[in-house]
Design a protein around this motif. Structure first.
Motif, short mmCIF file in Angstrom:
data_model
loop_
_atom_site.label_atom_id
_atom_site.label_comp_id
_atom_site.label_asym_id
_atom_site.label_seq_id
_atom_site.Cartn_x
_atom_site.Cartn_y
_atom_site.Cartn_z
N ILE A 163 -43.51 25.28 -18.54
CA ILE A 163 -42.25 25.72 -17.94
C ILE A 163 -41.24 24.59 -18.10
CG2 ILE A 163 -41.11 26.54 -15.85
CD1 ILE A 163 -43.80 27.49 -14.82
N THR A 164 -40.09 24.91 -18.68
CA THR A 164 -39.07 23.91 -18.95
C THR A 164 -37.72 24.41 -18.46
OG1 THR A 164 -40.26 23.26 -20.96
CG2 THR A 164 -37.98 22.50 -20.74
N VAL A 165 -37.01 23.56 -17.73
CA VAL A 165 -35.63 23.86 -17.35
C VAL A 165 -34.75 23.42 -18.52
CG1 VAL A 165 -33.77 23.41 -15.71
CG2 VAL A 165 -36.15 23.52 -14.91
N THR A 166 -34.13 24.38 -19.18
CA THR A 166 -33.37 24.08 -20.40
C THR A 166 -31.87 23.97 -20.17
OG1 THR A 166 -33.33 26.44 -20.93
CG2 THR A 166 -35.10 25.12 -21.89
N GLY A 167 -31.41 24.27 -18.95
CA GLY A 167 -29.97 24.13 -18.70
C GLY A 167 -29.66 24.28 -17.22
N LEU A 168 -28.63 23.57 -16.75
CA LEU A 168 -28.15 23.66 -15.38
C LEU A 168 -26.66 23.93 -15.40
CD1 LEU A 168 -30.01 20.66 -13.69
CD2 LEU A 168 -30.26 23.06 -13.06
N ASP A 169 -26.24 24.92 -14.63
CA ASP A 169 -24.83 25.27 -14.54
C ASP A 169 -24.31 24.76 -13.20
OD1 ASP A 169 -22.34 26.33 -14.78
OD2 ASP A 169 -22.95 28.42 -14.78
N VAL A 170 -23.91 23.47 -13.18
CA VAL A 170 -23.42 22.80 -11.98
C VAL A 170 -22.29 21.86 -12.42
CG1 VAL A 170 -25.62 22.92 -10.77
CG2 VAL A 170 -25.14 20.97 -12.24
N PRO A 171 -21.54 21.28 -11.49
CA PRO A 171 -20.49 20.35 -11.91
C PRO A 171 -21.05 19.17 -12.70
CG PRO A 171 -20.17 21.00 -9.63
CD PRO A 171 -21.51 21.54 -10.05
N THR A 172 -20.32 18.75 -13.71
CA THR A 172 -20.72 17.59 -14.49
C THR A 172 -20.46 16.30 -13.71
OG1 THR A 172 -18.54 17.38 -15.50
CG2 THR A 172 -20.14 18.80 -16.62
N VAL A 173 -21.11 15.23 -14.13
CA VAL A 173 -20.89 13.94 -13.47
C VAL A 173 -19.43 13.53 -13.59
CG1 VAL A 173 -21.46 11.49 -13.56
CG2 VAL A 173 -23.28 13.21 -13.78
N ALA B 1 -17.29 15.64 -11.22
CA ALA B 1 -17.81 15.84 -9.87
C ALA B 1 -16.73 15.59 -8.81
CB ALA B 1 -18.99 14.91 -9.63
N ILE B 2 -16.81 16.38 -7.74
CA ILE B 2 -15.96 16.18 -6.57
C ILE B 2 -16.86 16.10 -5.35
CG2 ILE B 2 -13.96 17.37 -7.55
CD1 ILE B 2 -14.75 19.84 -5.94
N ASN B 3 -16.34 15.56 -4.25
CA ASN B 3 -17.14 15.41 -3.04
C ASN B 3 -17.24 16.74 -2.31
OD1 ASN B 3 -17.60 12.65 -3.37
ND2 ASN B 3 -15.59 12.15 -2.54
N ALA B 4 -18.21 17.56 -2.75
CA ALA B 4 -18.34 18.90 -2.17
C ALA B 4 -19.81 19.29 -2.09
CB ALA B 4 -17.58 19.92 -3.02
N VAL B 5 -20.14 20.06 -1.07
CA VAL B 5 -21.43 20.73 -0.97
C VAL B 5 -21.33 22.00 -1.80
CG1 VAL B 5 -23.11 21.81 0.57
CG2 VAL B 5 -21.81 19.80 1.34
N GLN B 6 -22.24 22.17 -2.75
CA GLN B 6 -22.12 23.26 -3.71
C GLN B 6 -22.52 24.61 -3.08
OE1 GLN B 6 -20.70 22.84 -6.70
NE2 GLN B 6 -20.39 20.73 -5.98
N ALA B 7 -21.72 25.62 -3.38
CA ALA B 7 -21.99 26.97 -2.88
C ALA B 7 -22.95 27.74 -3.78
CB ALA B 7 -20.68 27.75 -2.74
N VAL B 8 -22.95 27.41 -5.05
CA VAL B 8 -23.78 28.15 -6.01
C VAL B 8 -24.28 27.18 -7.09
CG1 VAL B 8 -21.74 28.79 -7.38
CG2 VAL B 8 -23.83 30.13 -7.58
#
Length: 438
Positions: free
Chosen positions: A277-287, A290-297
């Protein structure tokens, strides 16, 4: 070979990425060039055939001489995305020849397979010793199961006595091998939601549930500390043949000094007969963004490799159930964009495998050995089910150092020559066993 190399450069310069979000025109242009190359090989009928929900397949055929068998040749003209251009030492879609290697996306996977077929067929100048059918698909890397449905609806178009799948390779350059097992695969996208929208980490952090943190906890729970899979019902398998040594694998994979390998069992077990099992991608803010936020999704793309005898749907259900169970804090979890494909295990072989062994020994100077492959070719299992009496033979020019799916992909031109020579010798031997005096 000089013409074959120029043809490969031309084909590999086309960014035929058939993934969603990429332009369709280059993919269609690669289909047109593939059609042109097959015509140049002396095949009397060549055409593009629509495939529902996908890009066209390029199909060609030539009738069998009286009493001769028919051979189907398979490859694909689509390629993986290039990824970060900065990670490439040469431009990914400007094929570059360096020290006998041609670098560029698709030079190995799998445009080398197309050129192997074309070069082998040209050797006969239109007088083929066997019936020939050629099927080159256009979306193997993203959604090859769409061609499976086409094959199931058009069996007579594809039917053959032997099938050559030119989308694998040798463990090392000059070390001939026939791939006798493939892992199946499944892939999906997971989405975790916790808030209506992202909120300030200073005002809400410490109490507001972070979707990214929840997703990371879920994904890391898939493996134990040793790297073995924790999902119930996915046991480790075993491969009877010989795999690479640990040092060979570390060198090929580029494992850094001091970093250990993961999982248990032999390397052949882990790479060819067990789940991965391999995680091949993440859809989150890039470094950088990035902003100082708790992510909703937060979203991730997960790929699963399945032993040859494993069932992709059962495997997928087990993993999704496990992820639901380990989801923390009551987060909302959804799944989508599913892809599945079955694995393959070859029989001991018959006339076709014997002819291939002799051809490969002449081309490489040594007899081939059996190896497994951790990757997946969605069409192969469908061909096996549809044509149970056909011999399916997997070999090609993609050696383990070819960096397929990675930056700096390359094909070794001597390996390509030997592979095309093997195929030409096989066609002659399989069609007329006495023709080569072997």
């Amino acid at each position: 070979m000089p013409q074959a190399i120029e043809d490969l450069k031309r084909l590999a310069s086309i960014p035929s990425v058939a993934f969603p979000g990429h332009p369709e025109e280059p993919v269609l242009r690669a289909a047109a060039v593939t059609e042109e190359l097959l015509r140049s090989a002396g095949l009397p009928r060549v055409q593009q055939i629509p495939v529902e929900g996908s890009f066209p397949a390029v199909y060609a055929d030539a009738p069998a001489p009286p009493g001769a068998p028919t051979v189907l040749l398979y490859a694909h003209y689509d390629v993986q995305p290039a990824g970060d251009p900065a990670a490439w030492r040469t431009p990914p879609f400007d094929p570059t020849l360096i020290d006998g290697n041609l670098y560029g996306r698709g030079t190995a996977d799998d445009k080398s397979g197309i050129i192997s077929h074309v070069a082998a067929l040209r050797a006969f100048q239109g007088r083929f010793p066997v019936g020939v059918k050629v099927l080159i698909e256009g979306q193997e890397e993203y959604a090859g199961e769409r061609l499976e449905a086409f094959v199931e609806r058009n069996p007579e178009l594809i039917r053959a006595d032997a099938i050559i799948v030119a989308d694998t390779g040798n463990p090392k350059l000059g070390d001939p091998a026939v791939t006798t097992s493939l892992r199946g695969m499944a892939a999906f996208t997971i989405e975790v939601r916790t808030l209506r929208e992202s909120v300030h980490s200073g005002s809400f952090g410490g109490a507001a549930p972070d979707a990214l943190a929840a997703l990371m906890r879920m994904l890391t729970s898939l493996h134990d500390d040793n790297g073995d899979i924790r999902v119930p019902g996915l046991p480790r398998g075993s491969f009877l043949g010989t795999g690479p040594s640990e040092q060979e694998f570390r060198n090929t994979a580029g494992v850094l000094d001091g970093v250990s390998l993961v999982g248990s069992g032999s390397l052949a077990d882990r790479l060819w007969s067990s789940y991965a099992i391999t995680v091949t991608g993440l859809d989150v803010p890039t470094v950088s963004g990035a902003i100082n936020a708790v992510q909703a999704v937060a979203r991730a793309r997960v790929t699963v490799r399945i032993p040859p005898a494993g069932d992709p749907k059962t495997t997928l259900d087990a993993i999704l159930d496990f992820l639901r169970q380990v989801a923390p804090w009551g987060v909302q979890v959804s799944f989508g964009d599913f892809v599945v494909g079955s694995g393959f295990q070859a029989d001991s072989g018959g006339r076709g495998r014997s002819a291939l062994n002799r051809a490969m020994e002449r081309a490489f100077g040594r007899a081939p050995r059996d190896v497994g492959a951790g990757g997946s070719i969605p069409l192969v299992n469908t061909l096996l089910k549809q044509f149970p009496l056909a011999e399916i033979l997997l070999f090609g020019a993609e050696d383990e150092d070819a960096a397929i799916h990675a930056p700096n992909e390359r094909v070794n031109l001597e390996e390509l020559r030997r592979t095309a020579t093997t195929e030409a010798l096989f066609l002659a031997e399989y069609g007329a066993p006495s023709a080569l005096g072997i």
